[in-house]
Design a protein around this motif. Structure first.
Motif, mmCIF file in Angstrom:
data_model
loop_
_atom_site.group_PDB
_atom_site.id
_atom_site.type_symbol
_atom_site.label_atom_id
_atom_site.label_comp_id
_atom_site.label_asym_id
_atom_site.label_seq_id
_atom_site.Cartn_x
_atom_site.Cartn_y
_atom_site.Cartn_z
ATOM 1 N N TYR A 90 7.513 48.053 2.610
ATOM 2 C CA TYR A 90 7.952 47.416 1.370
ATOM 3 C C TYR A 90 6.772 46.786 0.643
ATOM 4 N N SER A 91 6.647 47.089 -0.648
ATOM 5 C CA SER A 91 5.559 46.492 -1.430
ATOM 6 C C SER A 91 5.726 44.991 -1.564
ATOM 7 N N ALA A 92 6.973 44.507 -1.492
ATOM 8 C CA ALA A 92 7.214 43.070 -1.629
ATOM 9 C C ALA A 92 6.502 42.282 -0.534
ATOM 10 N N ALA A 93 6.361 42.888 0.639
ATOM 11 C CA ALA A 93 5.707 42.186 1.740
ATOM 12 C C ALA A 93 4.250 41.879 1.421
ATOM 13 N N SER A 94 3.611 42.718 0.593
ATOM 14 C CA SER A 94 2.205 42.509 0.260
ATOM 15 C C SER A 94 2.009 41.368 -0.727
ATOM 16 N N ARG A 95 3.109 40.815 -1.257
ATOM 17 C CA ARG A 95 3.004 39.732 -2.239
ATOM 18 C C ARG A 95 3.463 38.395 -1.675
ATOM 19 N N LEU A 96 3.452 38.283 -0.373
ATOM 20 C CA LEU A 96 3.892 37.044 0.249
ATOM 21 C C LEU A 96 2.978 35.872 -0.073
ATOM 22 N N TYR A 97 1.744 36.166 -0.505
ATOM 23 C CA TYR A 97 0.825 35.079 -0.876
ATOM 24 C C TYR A 97 1.368 34.250 -2.043
ATOM 25 N N LEU A 98 2.282 34.839 -2.821
ATOM 26 C CA LEU A 98 2.883 34.093 -3.929
ATOM 27 C C LEU A 98 3.527 32.802 -3.444
ATOM 28 N N TYR A 99 4.114 32.845 -2.261
ATOM 29 C CA TYR A 99 4.869 31.700 -1.760
ATOM 30 C C TYR A 99 3.968 30.696 -1.049
ATOM 31 N N MET A 100 2.714 31.063 -0.836
ATOM 32 C CA MET A 100 1.771 30.158 -0.189
ATOM 33 C C MET A 100 0.929 29.385 -1.197
ATOM 34 N N PHE A 101 0.552 30.040 -2.297
ATOM 35 C CA PHE A 101 -0.464 29.451 -3.151
ATOM 36 C C PHE A 101 -0.015 28.253 -3.982
ATOM 37 N N PRO A 102 1.264 28.088 -4.324
ATOM 38 C CA PRO A 102 1.615 26.816 -4.981
ATOM 39 C C PRO A 102 1.250 25.607 -4.135
ATOM 40 N N VAL A 103 1.496 25.683 -2.826
ATOM 41 C CA VAL A 103 1.178 24.568 -1.935
ATOM 42 C C VAL A 103 -0.328 24.446 -1.746
ATOM 43 N N ILE A 104 -1.013 25.585 -1.586
ATOM 44 C CA ILE A 104 -2.469 25.567 -1.445
ATOM 45 C C ILE A 104 -3.118 24.961 -2.682
ATOM 46 N N LEU A 105 -2.612 25.314 -3.858
ATOM 47 C CA LEU A 105 -3.148 24.764 -5.105
ATOM 48 C C LEU A 105 -2.922 23.260 -5.185
ATOM 49 N N TYR A 106 -1.779 22.803 -4.701
ATOM 50 C CA TYR A 106 -1.515 21.359 -4.703
ATOM 51 C C TYR A 106 -2.580 20.631 -3.900
ATOM 52 N N TYR A 107 -2.887 21.118 -2.707
ATOM 53 C CA TYR A 107 -3.865 20.430 -1.859
ATOM 54 C C TYR A 107 -5.290 20.608 -2.372
ATOM 55 N N ALA A 108 -5.541 21.701 -3.081
ATOM 56 C CA ALA A 108 -6.833 21.824 -3.768
ATOM 57 C C ALA A 108 -6.948 20.732 -4.831
ATOM 58 N N GLY A 109 -5.831 20.477 -5.544
ATOM 59 C CA GLY A 109 -5.814 19.386 -6.517
ATOM 60 C C GLY A 109 -5.989 18.028 -5.864
ATOM 61 N N VAL A 110 -5.381 17.833 -4.691
ATOM 62 C CA VAL A 110 -5.556 16.590 -3.942
ATOM 63 C C VAL A 110 -7.032 16.367 -3.620
ATOM 64 N N TYR A 111 -7.704 17.424 -3.172
ATOM 65 C CA TYR A 111 -9.126 17.322 -2.836
ATOM 66 C C TYR A 111 -9.942 16.913 -4.062
ATOM 67 N N PHE A 112 -9.671 17.556 -5.201
ATOM 68 C CA PHE A 112 -10.376 17.212 -6.437
ATOM 69 C C PHE A 112 -10.068 15.778 -6.843
ATOM 70 N N GLY A 113 -8.790 15.375 -6.750
ATOM 71 C CA GLY A 113 -8.415 14.028 -7.151
ATOM 72 C C GLY A 113 -9.077 12.953 -6.314
ATOM 73 N N ALA A 114 -9.289 13.259 -5.045
ATOM 74 C CA ALA A 114 -9.896 12.273 -4.154
ATOM 75 C C ALA A 114 -11.409 12.225 -4.283
ATOM 76 N N ARG A 115 -12.035 13.317 -4.714
ATOM 77 C CA ARG A 115 -13.498 13.395 -4.669
ATOM 78 C C ARG A 115 -14.187 13.496 -6.027
ATOM 79 N N SER A 116 -13.454 13.871 -7.063
ATOM 80 C CA SER A 116 -14.098 14.092 -8.357
ATOM 81 C C SER A 116 -14.366 12.783 -9.078
ATOM 82 N N ALA A 117 -15.311 12.835 -9.998
ATOM 83 C CA ALA A 117 -15.631 11.659 -10.820
ATOM 84 C C ALA A 117 -14.872 11.679 -12.143
ATOM 85 N N PHE A 118 -14.261 12.814 -12.497
ATOM 86 C CA PHE A 118 -13.549 12.894 -13.778
ATOM 87 C C PHE A 118 -12.086 12.533 -13.583
#
Length: 424
Positions: A90-118
Motif C-alpha cells: 500500500y502506498s499509504a504506508a509510505s506516508r506514515l511520516y505525516l503523522y509523526m512530523f507535527p509532533v517533531i515540529l512542535y519539539y523543534a519549535g520548543v528547542y528554538f524557543g528555549a535557545r534562540s535570541a529572537f
C-alpha cells in the motif's frame, strides 16, 4: 545567528521545495535529486529534534501534555514500522511520516524557543514576509506567463507528483487535480503561489492570519487583508468556514473551547453521514462530494479490532480524507487519544485568562475541525509546519521581548518575568 539561519532554511524549503523539485525533474532531468530536495526539510527539522532530545536527556523540563506527545510519537514509530512491514503493497504506508512530523515540529519549535535570541514577533514576521513575497512573485509570473504555462508546460508539475512524489490520483489533463475550481460546469484557475497545490497555499496562509492579527495590531488590516486575498484566490472554502468557527468557539468559551470543538466536530461528522446527499447537492462541487463519500466510509472501519490495534489488527489500510480517521484506524485508539491529549494540553496552555498567545489556542481548534471533517492538511509539513513549530516556540518564548514589559502578580504588585518566562 545560527538558529536564525536554520529558521530561514526551513522557511525557504517549505515555500520552494516543490518548485525546485519540479524544475529538477522537468528541466534538469534529475529525478533522484528532485526526490532528495523534497526531503531536505525533513532532515533539517529532524536534526533540530535530535538536538532537542539531547537537551531532554540533560534535564530539560516538559509539561505533562508534552510527554503525551512524545509517547504518541514513540507509539507511531513502532506501529509504523509494523504497518510498513505488513502492508508494503500500500502506498499509504509510505506516508506514515505525516503523522509523526507535527509532533517533531512542535519539539523543534520548543528547542528554538528555549535557545534562540529572537522573539515570537520576529518568527511570525519571518514567515509572513517570506510567504507574502513568494505569493507576490508568483502572482506576477502568472500574469506575465500564465499559470497553466508555468505549472504544466514549464515545470510539468503533474509529472513531478507522479514520478517523484508517487501520487497516483492527483493529476487531471497534465495538471494537479486541484488546479481548477469546478462549479456548475465552469472551471476557474486556482492560485497556487509557490506551493503547487492550492490547499497547501490556503492553509499556510490561514495559519498565518491568526498570529498576524494578534502580533501586529497596528498593521493587522494590511497584513491580514493581503493574506485573505491570497487565500481567497485559492478557492479553498473550508478555510473560510473553520477559521471563523474556531475563533467564535474560543471567543464564546476559551476555558471549554477544546471540548466544544470536539463536540462540534462529532456533530459535523454525524451530519455528513446522515445528510451527505443534501450537502453534496447544495454545494454542486465534485470536491465536496468526494469529502462526503470519504466520511461515509467510516462505518466500515468501526469495529473492536481496528479501534484497538489499528491496521495491524484489522489488516485493512484506511484512505480517508479527514486526517483523524486515518490516524485512528491506522494506529488504534491509544495513540489517537495520546495525540488528542497533546492537542488539549497545547490549547489549555495558551487559553489561560489574559493569555497573549490565544492565537495558538485558536489554531488548535481549527486543526481539530479540519482533521475531523475535511482533510489531513494539518498533518502536512508544507502547509501546516508553522502551526506546530510556532506552538512549540511560544511554549518557551514570550510574544515580544521588551526590557520594560511588566506583569502583575497575584497580589497586584508589578513583576518582571525572568528569562524564558511566558508572558500571558
Amino acid at each position: 545567528m545560527f538558529l536564525k539561519l536554520v529558521l530561514f532554511i526551513i522557511i525557504a524549503l517549505n515555500l520552494t521545495d516543490n518548485i525546485l523539485g519540479a524544475w529538477l525533474h522537468a528541466r534538469a532531468g534529475n529525478q533522484a535529486l528532485a526526490l532528495q530536495v523534497i526531503y531536505v526539510k525533513y532532515a533539517v527539522v529532524g536534526g533540530v529534534f535530535v538536538a532537542f532530545l539531547f537537551d531532554l536527556v540533560n534535564g530539560f523540563k516538559l509539561r505533562s501534555h508534552e510527554w503525551c506527545g512524545l509517547l504518541y510519537l514513540a507509539a507511531v514509530v513502532v506501529l509504523g514500522v509494523g504497518i510498513i512491514a505488513a502492508h508494503s503493497q500500500y502506498s499509504a504506508a509510505s506516508r506514515l511520516y505525516l503523522y509523526m512530523f507535527p509532533v517533531i515540529l512542535y519539539y523543534a519549535g520548543v528547542y528554538f524557543g528555549a535557545r534562540s535570541a529572537f522573539d515570537t514577533q520576529y518568527l511570525v514576521k519571518a514567515e509572513l514576509y517570506s510567504y507574502l513575497g513568494m505569493a507576490a512573485l508568483f502572482c506576477v509570473l502568472n500574469v506575465y506567463f500564465g499559470a497553466i504555462t508555468i505549472w504544466r508546460d514549464y515545470l510539468d508539475y503533474a509529472g513531478f507528483i507522479l514520478d517523484v512524489k508517487g501520487f497516483t490520483d492527483d493529476v487531471v489533463e497534465g495538471l494537479h487535480g486541484n488546479f481548477f475550481f469546478n462549479y456548475k460546469g465552469g472551471q476557474i484557475v486556482r492560485f497556487l503561489g509557490s506551493f503547487g497545490d492550492p490547499l497547501a497555499l490556503a492553509y499556510a496562509g490561514m495559519i498565518l492570519i491568526v498570529p498576524t492579527y494578534f502580533v501586529f495590531p497596528r498593521q493587522r488590516l494590511l497584513f491580514c487583508g493581503a493574506l485573505i486575498v491570497i487565500v481567497a484566490a485559492s478557492f479553498t472554502r473550508a478555510v473560510f468556514l473553520f477559521l471563523p468557527i474556531g475563533a467564535l468557539i474560543y471567543w464564546l468559551s476559551p476555558r471549554r473551547g477544546f471540548m466544544i470543538c470536539l463536540a462540534a466536530a462529532f456533530f459535523g461528522i454525524v451530519a455528513i453521514i446522515f445528510a451527505g446527499d443534501l450537502i453534496s447537492g447544495l454545494s454542486d462541487n465534485s470536491s465536496t462530494t468526494a469529502h462526503v463519500l470519504s466520511v461515509n466510509m467510516v462505518l466500515d472501519f468501526i469495529n473492536v479490532p481496528t479501534l484497538l490495534g489499528g491496521a495491524l489488527a484489522s489488516n485493512n489500510m484506511p484512505g480517508f480524507e479527514p486526517g483523524f480517521f486515518n490516524m485512528l484506524f491506522l494506529f488504534g485508539f491509544v495513540p489517537f487519544a495520546l495525540f488528542l491529549m497533546f492537542l488539549r494540553g497545547i490549547y489549555a496552555n495558551n487559553s489561560l485568562e489574559g493569555s497573549r498567545t490565544a492565537y495558538i489556542a485558536i489554531i488548535m481548534l481549527i486543526a481539530v475541525l479540519t482533521l475531523s471533517i475535511v482533510s489531513s492538511v494539518f498533518f502536512a509539513t508544507t502547509s501546516a509546519w508553522f502551526a506546530w513549530f510556532l506552538a512549540g516556540f511560544v511554549s518557551r518564548r514570550s510574544i515580544i521581548v521588551l526590557p520594560d514589559l511588566r506583569t502583575v502578580d497575584e497580589n497586584g504588585r508589578g513583576a518582571v518575568p525572568g528569562n524564558g518566562d511566558i508572558e500571558r
